[in-house]
Scaffold this motif. Structure first.
Motif, PDB file in Angstrom:
ATOM      1  N   GLN A  59     -25.400  27.566 -29.817  1.00 13.91           N
ATOM      2  CA  GLN A  59     -25.537  26.134 -29.614  1.00 13.91           C
ATOM      3  C   GLN A  59     -26.496  25.576 -30.640  1.00 13.91           C
ATOM      4  OE1 GLN A  59     -26.651  24.898 -25.635  1.00 13.91           O
ATOM      5  NE2 GLN A  59     -24.538  24.327 -25.225  1.00 13.91           N
ATOM      6  N   ILE A  60     -26.261  24.347 -31.024  1.00 14.72           N
ATOM      7  CA  ILE A  60     -27.193  23.680 -31.920  1.00 14.72           C
ATOM      8  C   ILE A  60     -27.764  22.459 -31.217  1.00 14.72           C
ATOM      9  CG2 ILE A  60     -26.157  24.513 -34.061  1.00 14.72           C
ATOM     10  CD1 ILE A  60     -24.698  21.836 -34.291  1.00 14.72           C
ATOM     11  N   ALA A  68     -24.660  20.775 -29.120  1.00 10.67           N
ATOM     12  CA  ALA A  68     -23.250  20.973 -29.444  1.00 10.67           C
ATOM     13  C   ALA A  68     -22.999  22.455 -29.651  1.00 10.67           C
ATOM     14  CB  ALA A  68     -22.876  20.189 -30.708  1.00 10.67           C
ATOM     15  N   ALA A  69     -21.762  22.869 -29.436  1.00 13.31           N
ATOM     16  CA  ALA A  69     -21.391  24.273 -29.633  1.00 13.31           C
ATOM     17  C   ALA A  69     -21.135  24.530 -31.116  1.00 13.31           C
ATOM     18  CB  ALA A  69     -20.145  24.601 -28.818  1.00 13.31           C
ATOM     19  N   ALA A  70     -21.313  25.785 -31.514  1.00 14.39           N
ATOM     20  CA  ALA A  70     -21.034  26.196 -32.888  1.00 14.39           C
ATOM     21  C   ALA A  70     -20.462  27.608 -32.870  1.00 14.39           C
ATOM     22  CB  ALA A  70     -22.294  26.149 -33.738  1.00 14.39           C
ATOM     23  N   THR A  71     -19.710  27.928 -33.899  1.00  9.24           N
ATOM     24  CA  THR A  71     -19.162  29.276 -34.063  1.00  9.24           C
ATOM     25  C   THR A  71     -19.531  29.785 -35.456  1.00  9.24           C
ATOM     26  OG1 THR A  71     -17.053  28.385 -34.881  1.00  9.24           O
ATOM     27  CG2 THR A  71     -17.215  28.862 -32.513  1.00  9.24           C
ATOM     28  N   ILE A  72     -19.512  31.090 -35.624  1.00  7.73           N
ATOM     29  CA  ILE A  72     -19.848  31.686 -36.917  1.00  7.73           C
ATOM     30  C   ILE A  72     -18.620  31.636 -37.824  1.00  7.73           C
ATOM     31  CG2 ILE A  72     -20.558  33.787 -38.119  1.00  7.73           C
ATOM     32  CD1 ILE A  72     -22.126  34.566 -35.624  1.00  7.73           C
ATOM     33  N   ALA A  73     -18.751  30.949 -38.947  1.00  3.45           N
ATOM     34  CA  ALA A  73     -17.672  30.915 -39.939  1.00  3.45           C
ATOM     35  C   ALA A  73     -17.744  32.125 -40.846  1.00  3.45           C
ATOM     36  CB  ALA A  73     -17.758  29.628 -40.762  1.00  3.45           C
ATOM     37  N   GLY A  74     -18.938  32.660 -41.020  1.00  2.00           N
ATOM     38  CA  GLY A  74     -19.129  33.844 -41.854  1.00  2.00           C
ATOM     39  C   GLY A  74     -20.609  34.093 -42.041  1.00  2.00           C
TER      40      GLY A  74
END
Length: 288
Positions: A59-60, A68-74
């Protein structure tokens, strides 16, 4: 009304620098870990890989106090850069390609306890490119004489003009800055592919001492790898690559960066005491 003193003018200028950049800085919450990130592009946040947990949701916390939610892009462990995706609408920061001179003031704008934070310091080292302990190529050596909390890793390093010249991270006994050139190069690959390509020989190696130097004994061979295809076998001892004597297994591994993928190298080995040479086309390291 009295005129502003030089010190009060400096104070006001620094406060303005922080105010202008703070809207692009977020707090990053991952499993039992806190870090800072900044908006690199719309929907994409750069943060410090070292401070990002290996598991769990992310989360950020945004500058307005919402989350807000976040996901790892790389993520790339070697340069300490991780890229997150989010649907939150935030203004990207403009990174400057400059490397600040030694002795100049720097402000690190970060997040601490979900609130904006700032730390003032000085550029204590400004030098040439270097290679991290994990084998990542960093385009400039920048160190800051400043104290940062763990959660402030990933914060923006700004010069006195307010230009962001990199990301502040905690190194061994010092604060380092991952410069703009490295961020732009690595983050672009993470955005496109989710990972950084690394060279792969397909060999398990063990250093051995020879009468005339150092070698690397082949302990195992990936049957689907490029060295097996070239004819290298278990028990061979690598003594040179491209006519350069081997200085160690780690030194050989450090040559297998992104630019090595697809190149052909001459590998000189000793097999049963006899010299043999092979041409190996370096492939991309599998994800597993």
């Amino acid at each position: 009304m009295t005129d502003l003193t030089p010190l009060s003018s400096l104070s006001s200028a620094l406060a303005d620098v922080v105010t202008r950049s703070a809207p692009s800085v977020v707090a990053v919450h991952s499993h039992r870990s806190r870090a800072t990130g900044f908006v690199w592009k719309p929907g994409l946040i750069v943060t410090a890989d070292e401070a990002l947990a290996d598991e769990g949701d992310i989360q950020i916390s945004l500058p307005d106090g919402s989350t807000a939610a976040a996901t790892i892009a790389g993520r790339d462990h070697t340069t300490d850069i991780a890229l997150l995706r989010t649907d939150a609408s935030l203004a990207p920061v403009k990174l400057a390609a400059t490397v600040p001179p030694l002795g100049t003031l720097s402000v690190v704008v970060a997040a601490d306890r979900d609130a904006p934070s700032a730390a003032l310091g000085m550029v204590s080292l400004s030098g040439k490119s270097w290679r991290s302990l994990r084998g990542g190529d960093i385009d400039a050596r920048i160190e800051l004489d400043v104290r940062l909390r763990f959660a402030q890793q990933g914060g923006l390093a700004l010069d006195a003009s307010g230009d962001a010249f990199g990301m502040a991270v905690l190194g061994p006994r010092r604060v380092l800055v991952i410069p703009t050139a490295t961020i732009e190069r690595v983050a672009a690959q993470l955005e496109a592919r989710g990972r950084i390509a690394r060279g792969y020989l397909g060999l398990g190696l063990q250093p051995v001492r020879l009468d005339d130097g150092i070698g690397a004994m082949v302990m195992n061979v990936d049957k689907a790898g490029p060295s097996a295809a070239a004819g290298i076998r278990q028990g061979d001892v690598i003594v040179a690559v491209n006519d350069q004597k081997l200085s160690g297994v780690r030194a050989l591994s450090r040559t297998l960066g992104p630019a090595s993928v697809g190149t052909v190298v001459d590998v000189a080995v000793r097999r049963g005491g006899e010299p043999v040479s092979f041409k190996v086309t370096i492939s991309e390291r599998p994800e597993a």
